[in-house]
Design a protein around this motif. Structure first.
Motif, PDB file in Angstrom:
ATOM      1  N   ALA A  43       0.821  -1.196   0.000  1.00 45.73           N
ATOM      2  CA  ALA A  43       0.000   0.000   0.000  1.00 45.73           C
ATOM      3  C   ALA A  43       0.862   1.255   0.000  1.00 45.73           C
ATOM      4  O   ALA A  43       0.547   2.237  -0.662  1.00 45.73           O
ATOM      5  N   VAL A  44       1.969   1.241   0.719  1.00 46.09           N
ATOM      6  CA  VAL A  44       2.848   2.404   0.783  1.00 46.09           C
ATOM      7  C   VAL A  44       3.523   2.637  -0.553  1.00 46.09           C
ATOM      8  O   VAL A  44       3.640   3.765  -1.012  1.00 46.09           O
ATOM      9  N   THR A  45       3.974   1.568  -1.202  1.00 47.09           N
ATOM     10  CA  THR A  45       4.732   1.724  -2.437  1.00 47.09           C
ATOM     11  C   THR A  45       3.859   1.672  -3.684  1.00 47.09           C
ATOM     12  O   THR A  45       4.364   1.821  -4.780  1.00 47.09           O
ATOM     13  N   LYS A  46       2.551   1.496  -3.521  1.00 49.20           N
ATOM     14  CA  LYS A  46       1.663   1.336  -4.672  1.00 49.20           C
ATOM     15  C   LYS A  46       1.766   2.516  -5.636  1.00 49.20           C
ATOM     16  O   LYS A  46       1.826   2.328  -6.844  1.00 49.20           O
ATOM     17  N   GLY A  47       1.837   3.717  -5.141  1.00 45.11           N
ATOM     18  CA  GLY A  47       1.925   4.890  -6.002  1.00 45.11           C
ATOM     19  C   GLY A  47       3.269   5.017  -6.697  1.00 45.11           C
ATOM     20  O   GLY A  47       3.406   5.749  -7.657  1.00 45.11           O
ATOM     21  N   GLN A  48       4.283   4.300  -6.230  1.00 45.41           N
ATOM     22  CA  GLN A  48       5.617   4.402  -6.790  1.00 45.41           C
ATOM     23  C   GLN A  48       5.911   3.325  -7.819  1.00 45.41           C
ATOM     24  O   GLN A  48       6.974   3.334  -8.425  1.00 45.41           O
ATOM     25  N   LEU A  49       4.996   2.392  -8.039  1.00 48.47           N
ATOM     26  CA  LEU A  49       5.242   1.289  -8.952  1.00 48.47           C
ATOM     27  C   LEU A  49       5.184   1.743 -10.409  1.00 48.47           C
ATOM     28  O   LEU A  49       4.457   2.663 -10.759  1.00 48.47           O
ATOM     29  N   MET A  50       5.959   1.067 -11.239  1.00 43.64           N
ATOM     30  CA  MET A  50       5.899   1.290 -12.673  1.00 43.64           C
ATOM     31  C   MET A  50       4.550   0.767 -13.156  1.00 43.64           C
ATOM     32  O   MET A  50       4.074  -0.255 -12.659  1.00 43.64           O
ATOM     33  N   PRO A  51       3.921   1.429 -14.107  1.00 44.39           N
ATOM     34  CA  PRO A  51       2.641   0.909 -14.604  1.00 44.39           C
ATOM     35  C   PRO A  51       2.800  -0.526 -15.113  1.00 44.39           C
ATOM     36  O   PRO A  51       3.786  -0.850 -15.775  1.00 44.39           O
ATOM     37  N   TRP A  52       1.816  -1.366 -14.806  1.00 41.25           N
ATOM     38  CA  TRP A  52       1.912  -2.784 -15.139  1.00 41.25           C
ATOM     39  C   TRP A  52       2.078  -3.002 -16.630  1.00 41.25           C
ATOM     40  O   TRP A  52       2.823  -3.867 -17.060  1.00 41.25           O
ATOM     41  N   TRP A  53       1.405  -2.182 -17.429  1.00 45.18           N
ATOM     42  CA  TRP A  53       1.447  -2.387 -18.871  1.00 45.18           C
ATOM     43  C   TRP A  53       2.830  -2.046 -19.452  1.00 45.18           C
ATOM     44  O   TRP A  53       3.252  -2.634 -20.435  1.00 45.18           O
ATOM     45  N   LEU A  54       3.542  -1.103 -18.814  1.00 43.98           N
ATOM     46  CA  LEU A  54       4.887  -0.769 -19.271  1.00 43.98           C
ATOM     47  C   LEU A  54       5.847  -1.925 -18.987  1.00 43.98           C
ATOM     48  O   LEU A  54       6.695  -2.261 -19.820  1.00 43.98           O
ATOM     49  N   THR A  55       5.685  -2.560 -17.838  1.00 47.09           N
ATOM     50  CA  THR A  55       6.485  -3.741 -17.512  1.00 47.09           C
ATOM     51  C   THR A  55       6.164  -4.874 -18.487  1.00 47.09           C
ATOM     52  O   THR A  55       7.064  -5.594 -18.923  1.00 47.09           O
TER      53      THR A  55
END
Length: 183
Positions: A9-21
């Motif tokens: 939950a804390v790092t959710k906003g910092q993740l690379m978009p799933w589609w880019l991965t």
């Protein structure tokens, strides 16, 4: 389990978009398959791309000296080196591919020898006989590759391809996990 959920939950906003991965994973997988099934052509194309990268990078590095002159000697040197290497590879892509793959193979052999020496030294300083045996093996394999790099360089694109396929599959799998987290 609550700790893992809180971390997500804390790092959710910092993740690379799933589609880019996912796109990156598919691209790396495709390059890996090309390296495995068409190693020569794919290596030439990748090295040609590297040549253009170095050429453009060298131009920008030299151009940046007009704005910022800090460490200008080293920046001029690296810019010129990058510019010359890129121009050479673009001008002779087949020879450039052989040189780049040959140098990479030679560097891997030398790296194996250095790691072997370091592990042998660590073993004599108390890291154990297992570390020493691994150091001796690493040194021997590194020396075999370094002193016969022309024999081993033909295998390097396949090795890169295998790692790219594994990395592409891992990235694709990770993209689906990221998609679940974003949902």
């Amino acid at each position: 389990m609550a700790d893992a959920t809180a971390n997500v939950a804390v790092t959710k906003g910092q993740l690379m978009p799933w589609w880019l991965t996912l796109v990156q994973g598919i691209a790396v997988l495709a390059i890996g398959l090309l390296l495995i099934f068409m190693p020569a052509k794919t290596t030439v194309v990748l090295v040609l791309f590297l040549g253009w990268w170095w050429l453009v990078s060298g131009i920008f590095e030299i151009g940046s000296l007009f704005v910022d002159r800090t460490a200008w000697g080293w920046r001029l040197f690296t810019g010129l080196l990058s510019l010359l290497a890129g121009a050479y590879i673009i001008g002779a892509p087949l020879v450039g591919a052989v040189v780049v793959v040959g140098v990479a193979t030679l560097m891997l052999g030398i790296n194996g020898m250095i790691i072997g020496i370091v592990d042998i030294i660590k073993a004599t300083q108390g890291a154990g006989w297992g570390k020493g045996i691994l150091g001796i093996l690493s040194f021997i394999f590194g020396a075999v590759i370094a002193f016969n790099f022309t024999t081993f360089m033909s295998a390097l694109p396949w090795v890169w391809g295998i790692f790219a396929v594994a990395g592409g599959i891992a990235a694709i799998a990770m993209s689906f996990q990221l998609r679940k987290i974003e949902a």
